[in-house]
Design an enzyme around this catalytic site. Structure first.
Site, short mmCIF file in Angstrom:
data_model
loop_
_atom_site.label_atom_id
_atom_site.label_comp_id
_atom_site.label_asym_id
_atom_site.label_seq_id
_atom_site.Cartn_x
_atom_site.Cartn_y
_atom_site.Cartn_z
N LYS A 70 0.84 -1.22 0.00
CA LYS A 70 0.00 0.00 0.00
C LYS A 70 0.86 1.25 0.00
O LYS A 70 0.46 2.27 -0.56
CB LYS A 70 -0.97 0.00 1.19
CG LYS A 70 -2.12 -0.97 1.00
CD LYS A 70 -3.37 -0.54 1.74
CE LYS A 70 -4.52 -1.44 1.42
NZ LYS A 70 -5.66 -1.33 2.33
N LYS B 131 -3.51 -10.51 -6.64
CA LYS B 131 -4.77 -10.70 -5.91
C LYS B 131 -5.89 -9.82 -6.50
O LYS B 131 -5.62 -8.68 -6.90
CB LYS B 131 -4.51 -10.30 -4.45
CG LYS B 131 -5.66 -10.46 -3.52
CD LYS B 131 -5.37 -9.83 -2.15
CE LYS B 131 -5.75 -8.37 -2.13
NZ LYS B 131 -5.95 -7.79 -0.79
N LYS C 173 -10.45 -4.88 -4.30
CA LYS C 173 -11.59 -3.99 -4.53
C LYS C 173 -11.17 -2.60 -5.00
O LYS C 173 -11.95 -1.87 -5.57
CB LYS C 173 -12.54 -3.93 -3.32
CG LYS C 173 -11.94 -3.58 -1.96
CD LYS C 173 -13.06 -3.37 -0.93
CE LYS C 173 -12.99 -4.27 0.29
NZ LYS C 173 -11.91 -3.96 1.24
P1 TYM Z 1 -10.46 -6.49 3.37
O1 TYM Z 1 -11.57 -5.53 3.58
O2 TYM Z 1 -9.38 -6.14 2.42
O3 TYM Z 1 -11.06 -7.88 2.89
C1 TYM Z 1 -12.12 -8.49 3.59
C2 TYM Z 1 -11.92 -10.00 3.57
O4 TYM Z 1 -11.86 -10.47 2.23
C3 TYM Z 1 -10.68 -11.26 2.06
N1 TYM Z 1 -10.18 -11.06 0.68
C4 TYM Z 1 -9.96 -12.04 -0.19
N2 TYM Z 1 -10.10 -13.37 -0.10
C5 TYM Z 1 -9.80 -14.08 -1.20
N3 TYM Z 1 -9.35 -13.56 -2.35
C6 TYM Z 1 -9.19 -12.23 -2.49
N4 TYM Z 1 -8.77 -11.70 -3.62
C7 TYM Z 1 -9.50 -11.40 -1.36
N5 TYM Z 1 -9.46 -10.07 -1.16
C8 TYM Z 1 -9.87 -9.87 0.11
C9 TYM Z 1 -9.70 -10.74 3.08
O5 TYM Z 1 -8.71 -11.69 3.39
C10 TYM Z 1 -10.61 -10.43 4.25
O6 TYM Z 1 -10.83 -11.58 5.03
N6 TYM Z 1 -7.63 -5.95 7.44
C11 TYM Z 1 -8.83 -6.58 6.90
C12 TYM Z 1 -10.08 -6.17 7.61
C13 TYM Z 1 -10.07 -6.37 9.08
C14 TYM Z 1 -10.23 -7.60 9.77
C15 TYM Z 1 -10.19 -7.26 11.15
C16 TYM Z 1 -10.40 -8.92 9.36
C17 TYM Z 1 -9.94 -5.39 10.00
N7 TYM Z 1 -10.02 -5.93 11.27
C18 TYM Z 1 -10.32 -8.24 12.12
C19 TYM Z 1 -10.52 -9.89 10.35
C20 TYM Z 1 -10.48 -9.56 11.72
C21 TYM Z 1 -8.97 -6.19 5.44
O7 TYM Z 1 -8.41 -5.23 5.00
O8 TYM Z 1 -9.85 -6.94 4.76
#
Ligand code: TYM
Length: 336
Positions: free
Chosen positions: A119, A201, A204
């Site tokens: 990032k 990957k 979004k």
């Molecule tokens: P975020 O918002 O980027 O993504 C949310 C969830 O989606 C999963 N994910 C994917 N899984 C498979 N293939 C992909 N291309 C893909 N892109 C995203 C992520 O692994 C995630 O599970 N830091 C986290 C959010 C967060 C969080 C937490 C998660 C904040 N606090 C506490 C668990 C527990 C994040 O940025 O996810």
């Protein structure tokens, strides 16, 4: 005491950032699996808006997406009466615990986080302190609720390992305070790749719309995006090293149909990539249709979503405030 611990229903927690329109990566890697925890676990699912501002957001969009992610939680089958659905910024203990945990997190540990490196390369003009300490806030999200299980996609594994290290470090200094969480990463679908560059990957925030399939894309758009997906010069639908595009499409097809890779290879034996891509588009659009329909109903009822947010925040605060009180006591803060 031991009896109390064994009798306790285990806790699961996860979060999704409202920082862009959610993709099938978010859906297959995380969201679609959340429901399977609700029977066995006491579940907390949160819309992590505080995390989103590490990257500049348009305020009106952030607000809209916060409602949308909450609506998607419910549209994917999460029942607000059976689990706690809430918005992170409504529970001030997240920010509070994050500060305290940051004093138990090393600069070197945060410097090694691959998401920080990615990032900061992408947003070179805004490498803010929040981007750096982001994993500490994530650790606070998890440790506040004494979560045993954290359902996530592969890309969050390193952050989860750090949360475990922080918990163990704090427990080691002050006696057991936090449950050490376990990641739950699905066997298939934990790493959905970009349709345009299948070694990357699916994200979004990707600027190339053809690289991502969004949960809320229309049927026509979904089918068109899969038709354009990058593959290779082979013609045979089979999993193999280097066939990143096809491997990814097979993974997506497997997630939506429940079919194994062998079954998929047999099904498309002798048929070309064109047929296969069309079929992936169809099963994806079919799989998302009920979620989209429920989502539209929910978004038409903002008052209901706000009631869910309010109840969720109250329930979450009850648990979160207990953990923060315990941490403050252990640290030696004066309580009145
Ligand atoms: P975020 O918002 O980027 O993504 C949310 C969830 O989606 C999963 N994910 C994917 N899984 C498979 N293939 C992909 N291309 C893909 N892109 C995203 C992520 O692994 C995630 O599970 N830091 C986290 C959010 C967060 C969080 C937490 C998660 C904040 N606090 C506490 C668990 C527990 C994040 O940025 O996810």
């Amino acid at each position: 005491m031991t009896e109390e611990i064994t009798a306790r229903k285990k806790t699961a927690l996860s979060g999704i950032q409202p920082s862009g329109n959610l993709t099938i990566g978010n859906y297959l890697g995380a969201l679609s699996n959340f429901g399977s925890f609700t029977e066995e676990f006491n579940c907390y699912y949160c819309v992590v808006d505080l995390h989103s501002i590490t990257v500049r957001q348009v305020p009106a969009e952030l607000r809209r997406r916060t409602y949308e992610v909450l609506a998607l939680y419910i549209a994917c089958g999460l029942d607000p009466d059976k689990c706690t659905l809430f918005v992170q910024s409504h529970v001030h203990e997240h920010a509070e615990l994050s500060w305290m945990l940051s004093c138990f997190t090393m600069f070197g540990e945060l410097s090694r986080m691959t998401q920080f490196k990615d990032k900061s390369a992408k947003h070179a003009d805004n490498i803010n302190a929040g981007l750096f300490t982001y994993p500490v806030l994530m650790a606070a999200d998890i440790l506040l609720y004494q979560a045993d299980a954290v359902p996530i996609g592969q890309d969050q594994k390193q952050h989860l390992e750090l949360a475990r290290d922080i918990a163990e470090r704090f427990n080691g200094v002050f006696s057991p305070t936090f449950t050490v969480p376990e990641p739950y990463i699905p066997k298939v679908g934990a790493n959905i790749m970009s349709l345009a560059e299948p070694t990357k990957k699916m994200s979004k925030s990707d600027a190339n719309e053809n690289a991502v399939v969004r949960i809320l894309d229309t049927r026509d758009v979904i089918i068109k995006k899969f038709k354009r997906a990058v593959t290779d010069s082979d013609t045979c639908v089979r999993r193999a090293e280097g066939k990143d595009g096809i491997n990814n499409l097979m993974t997506i097809y497997s997630c939506f149909t429940g079919k194994s890779f062998d079954e998929i290879e047999r099904e498309f034996d002798g048929r070309g990539y064109g047929d296969f891509k069309a079929a992936v588009g169809e099963v994806c659009a079919d799989g998302l249709a009920p979620v989209q329909a429920r989502f539209s109903e929910l978004m038409a009822d903002k008052a209901y979503l706000e009631e869910v947010m309010k109840n969720g925040a109250e329930k979450a605060s009850r648990t979160a405030s207990k953990t923060v009180a315990k941490v403050k006591r252990k640290l030696g803060f004066v309580t009145l």
